[in-house]
Every structure is written in structure tokens, then in C-alpha cells.
Write a protein that holds these residues in place. Structure first.
Motif, PDB file in Angstrom:
ATOM      1  N   HIS A 241     118.748  83.518 128.327  1.00  0.00           N
ATOM      2  CA  HIS A 241     119.970  82.891 127.816  1.00  0.00           C
ATOM      3  C   HIS A 241     120.204  83.227 126.346  1.00  0.00           C
ATOM      4  O   HIS A 241     120.949  82.530 125.651  1.00  0.00           O
ATOM      5  CB  HIS A 241     119.942  81.381 128.089  1.00  0.00           C
ATOM      6  CG  HIS A 241     119.850  81.104 129.553  1.00  0.00           C
ATOM      7  ND1 HIS A 241     120.928  81.248 130.400  1.00  0.00           N
ATOM      8  CD2 HIS A 241     118.783  80.793 130.330  1.00  0.00           C
ATOM      9  CE1 HIS A 241     120.530  81.008 131.642  1.00  0.00           C
ATOM     10  NE2 HIS A 241     119.232  80.740 131.631  1.00  0.00           N
ATOM     11  N   CYS A 251     127.869  82.369 132.320  1.00  0.00           N
ATOM     12  CA  CYS A 251     126.503  82.173 132.838  1.00  0.00           C
ATOM     13  C   CYS A 251     126.401  80.778 133.452  1.00  0.00           C
ATOM     14  O   CYS A 251     127.111  79.861 133.023  1.00  0.00           O
ATOM     15  CB  CYS A 251     125.510  82.319 131.686  1.00  0.00           C
ATOM     16  SG  CYS A 251     123.785  82.060 132.144  1.00  0.00           S
ATOM     17  N   CYS A 253     124.405  78.646 132.859  1.00  0.00           N
ATOM     18  CA  CYS A 253     123.950  77.657 131.869  1.00  0.00           C
ATOM     19  C   CYS A 253     125.121  77.038 131.104  1.00  0.00           C
ATOM     20  O   CYS A 253     124.945  76.096 130.340  1.00  0.00           O
ATOM     21  CB  CYS A 253     122.977  78.296 130.885  1.00  0.00           C
ATOM     22  SG  CYS A 253     123.750  79.399 129.686  1.00  0.00           S
ATOM     23  N   CYS A 258     125.202  85.805 128.262  1.00  0.00           N
ATOM     24  CA  CYS A 258     123.733  85.686 128.249  1.00  0.00           C
ATOM     25  C   CYS A 258     123.112  86.978 128.806  1.00  0.00           C
ATOM     26  O   CYS A 258     123.698  87.627 129.670  1.00  0.00           O
ATOM     27  CB  CYS A 258     123.278  84.526 129.128  1.00  0.00           C
ATOM     28  SG  CYS A 258     123.734  82.906 128.496  1.00  0.00           S
TER      29      CYS A 258
HETATM   30 ZN   LIG Z   1     122.939  81.457 130.108  1.00  0.00          ZN
END
Ligand SMILES: [Zn+2]
Length: 397
Positions: A241, A251, A253, A258
Motif C-alpha cells: 500500500h 485500491c 484499502c 498503491c
Molecule cells: Zn492500497
């Protein structure tokens, strides 16, 4: 010397005793001291524990040949049992069965097609574990302990009691495996388990090693001077990340650009299909990269992006060893060389001077092998060399 360092030495000595008995069969105490190079006191203390645990048994007193009084021969109890290391990853499930000296008695790997289908993934895992315990493998040998690795972050603290999807899955896989295997099953993160296998496989003790897992997900585990780096909330090493570009894809996340979204295997396969739409799967891509210049260029670009990120990490950690593992490593047979070119863009000369860059010793078995080694540590006891995640193991206090 710290107590962890001492227990690491104790564990290494215990392994040496078991290894000698495994290699040579019946031995006297004196022969065991010679074979291991350990002192009499150390050897006897280790033997006492192993005999208490039922791992080593003693035969009747017999003459050993030559002068001197008869001695009892010691050997490993063939019924002492085995341990199992298990991995459920985003692209595969794997299991290994190890004996007391860490020798692999059985291993197998099965592809996981859709990591988002949890029930299907667990079904694949349970089928694999069923085969691992079927006679004549572990079935004839008592299973003493098992450890399973899962992908992604583990809970932030040992006292974490969560109710989200991840926590539900950890509880689910643990209870199903515990029921199926009949022993308590520990749970931890796959990447860390693979790092354990690579660290041990290289015979390291106090060195610093970064293991980079490169598959659908991208992450690292950092062993810092012989200790696994957990970080404040158990999330150290998540270099997947690291934001590498401002206009990259979103991403999971919540961020975008990332590293994982640029060099993860799903993304690499998608990019490859832009130029070769008939590619069947990642294995097909690996096969064709060797002879297709356009696919080879894609592999080189991917390795370069990855290498730059790894080099940034190396500038901070200054490791002796960097190990590349996971599916992406299979893309070319000179993957480490391609990554080294990117690493050279970012890593300081002095950092590169002291380090080796190599691909995984254990390949697809890295995480499951590491799980087996830690399961063995657990029953040999007493010390858990690298893994501080023992808190997620219900039998570990
Ligand atoms: Zn990420």
C-alpha cells in the motif's frame, strides 16, 4: 543476552539433537554430544525434556563395542507424532506435514480460483487437509499441533475481540480445522509464515531479512535481527500500500495508486490481456512470457516498478537478505535480476553492498512450511523464535 536470544539458541540445540537422532538412529548420550558438538550438560538437559515429551525413547543397556560399560541407546519415538502447516491464500491453499526434525513427510497445493468466494475457498482447504490426514500419511502418526496462515492483516492486538468479516473468518477457519483435525489450531498471517520458512531455510539466526509476497496481494514481512517486526498495531511490512503514482487505479484499502494495484498478479494479467486477449490465466502468461517480446517487456516494466519500491524499503531497513516469493516470481526465470534493475534505481550503493536478493527457497510451500515450523516450535516448546503472533493461537499463553 536477551531471553529471546537464549531461547532461540535452546530451540536450535533441540533441533540439532533431534536432527542427529533422526539421521543416525540409535545413539548413546556420548555419541550424541560428539555428533551435535553440544556440551554434556546441554545435551542431557535437552534429552530430559524430549523424553518427558515422549519424543525420545531409551532402549535397554547394550554394549556399544570397544571398552567401557554398556550404554543405553536413544532414538526418536516413531509414534511421537507430526505437525501440520496450512495456508489459505488468495490464489492457493497448501498443507505440509512435518516430523519432529522438520522433515516434510507430505505436502500438497491446490489453486483457489476466486478469493472472494470464502465458502468455496474454505471447502478447497478442508478437502486438502482431509487428504493430508488420510492414511498412510499423518493418519498413522498422531497429529500434535497445527497452524494455519490466512491472507491480509491479522487483528491489531492479542486482546482484540472483533465482529467484522475478517474476525468472523478467522474464527470460522479455526473452528472448522480444530474440529476436523482434533487438535487446537493457531492462526496467523501468511506472509510472516513464509518469512519464517525463508529465514530458517537459509540457516539465519540474528540477521535481517525482508520477505516480499507477490501474488494477488502484495506485502512484506520484516525479520529484524532475528525478530519479527510486528509494529504498534501488528501491521508492519504492508509495503503493497505504498503509493507509487498519483493517477493509479483504486485500491481495496481506499487509496489509489498503491503498489499492489500496479504489480499484483490480477493487474499484470489484465495488462497482458490488453496486448494478448487470448491469454487463459496467469500460468499461461508465465509460459508465454519466455518467448513473447511484448509480454517480456511487460514483465520487465512490472519488475522495475516493484524493484524501485523494494529499494525504498531497503534504504530504511538495510537488510542482509531480500527474498521474493509468490506467483509473480514465476513470470520469468530471471525475476530476481529484473527486480534488481529497479532496486538499483532507488537503493543506496551502501545498502546494496550488504544485501543479497533472491527468490523463495520454498516456492508455493513457503507459508505452509513456515506454519509447520512454527507448529513444531510450539510443541518443542517453549519458544517461538520469530512469530510474536502467538496470541492468536488459543493454546499459546
Ligand atoms: Zn492500497
Amino acid at each position: 543476552m536477551s531471553s529471546t536470544a537464549l531461547s532461540a539458541i535452546r530451540l536450535a540445540n533441540t533441533r540439532a539433537v533431534i536432527g542427529a537422532l533422526d539421521a543416525h538412529g540409535g545413539m548413546s548420550r556420548a555419541q550424541l554430544c560428539t555428533a551435535t558438538g553440544l556440551s554434556r550438560t546441554t545435551t542431557h538437559a535437552i534429552l530430559r525434556e524430549l523424553m518427558d515429551d515422549g519424543v525420545v525413547i531409551e532402549g535397554p543397556a547394550t554394549p556399544l563395542g570397544g571398552p567401557g560399560r554398556p550404554e543405553r541407546r536413544l532414538r526418536l519415538d516413531p509414534g511421537a507424532g507430526v505437525v501440520m502447516g496450512i495456508e489459505l491464500g488468495r490464489s492457493q491453499a497448501a498443507a505440509v506435514v512435518l516430523n519432529w526434525s522438520g522433515v516434510v513427510l507430505w505436502s500438497s497445493t491446490t489453486a483457489v480460483d476466486d478469493p472472494l468466494d470464502w465458502d468455496a475457498s474454505v471447502a478447497i482447504l478442508m478437502e486438502l487437509v482431509g487428504r493430508a490426514t488420510a492414511p498412510p500419511r499423518a493418519g498413522t502418526n498422531k497429529l500434535r499441533h497445527a497452524l494455519v496462515g490466512l491472507p491480509g492483516l491479522m487483528p491489531s492486538s492479542p486482546h482484540h475481540v472483533g465482529t467484522d468479516e475478517r474476525d468472523r473468518r478467522i474464527a470460522d477457519v479455526r473452528s472448522r480445522l480444530t474440529e476436523s483435525l482434533g487438535v487446537p489450531v493457531g492462526v496467523t498471517g501468511n506472509t510472516r509464515l513464509a518469512a519464517v520458512a525463508e529465514f530458517r531455510g537459509r540457516g539465519l539466526a540474528q540477521e535481517t531479512l525482508i520477505y516480499c509476497h507477490l501474488s494477488r496481494g502484495v506485502g512484506a514481512a520484516i525479520v529484524l535481527g532475528g525478530h519479527l517486526l510486528r509494529g504498534a498495531t501488528n501491521s508492519a511490512g504492508e509495503f503493497g500500500h505504498m503509493r507509487t503514482t498519483d493517477d493509479g487505479p483504486p485500491c481495496h484499502c481506499g487509496s489509489h495508486g498503491c503498489l499492489e494495484t500496479l504489480v499484483g498478479t490480477d493487474r499484470v494479467l489484465a495488462q497482458a490481456r490488453d496486448v494478448r486477449p487470448d491469454l487463459q490465466d496467469f500460468d499461461d502468461l508465465c509460459r508465454r512470457t519466455a518467448t513473447d517480446p511484448a509480454l517480456r517487456r511487460l514483465a520487465e516494466d512490472t519488475a522495475r516498478t516493484l524493484g524501485r519500491a523494494v529499494g525504498n524499503m531497503c534504504n530504511i531497513i538495510n537488510p542482509e537478505h531480500v527474498v521474493l516469493g509468490g506467483d509473480l516470481v514465476r513470470l520469468t526465470d530471471d525475476w530476481d535480476v529484473l527486480v534488481a534493475a529497479g532496486l538499483d534505481d532507488t537503493a543506496l550503493g551502501q545498502v546494496q553492498e550488504g544485501m543479497s536478493l533472491s527468490t523463495s527457497l520454498h516456492g508455493r510451500q513457503a507459508a505452509s512450511h513456515g506454519a509447520g515450523l512454527l507448529a513444531l516450535d510450539h510443541i518443542l516448546g517453549r519458544a517461538n523464535l520469530l512469530e510474536s503472533d502467538g496470541s492468536h493461537d488459543p493454546t499459546h499463553h
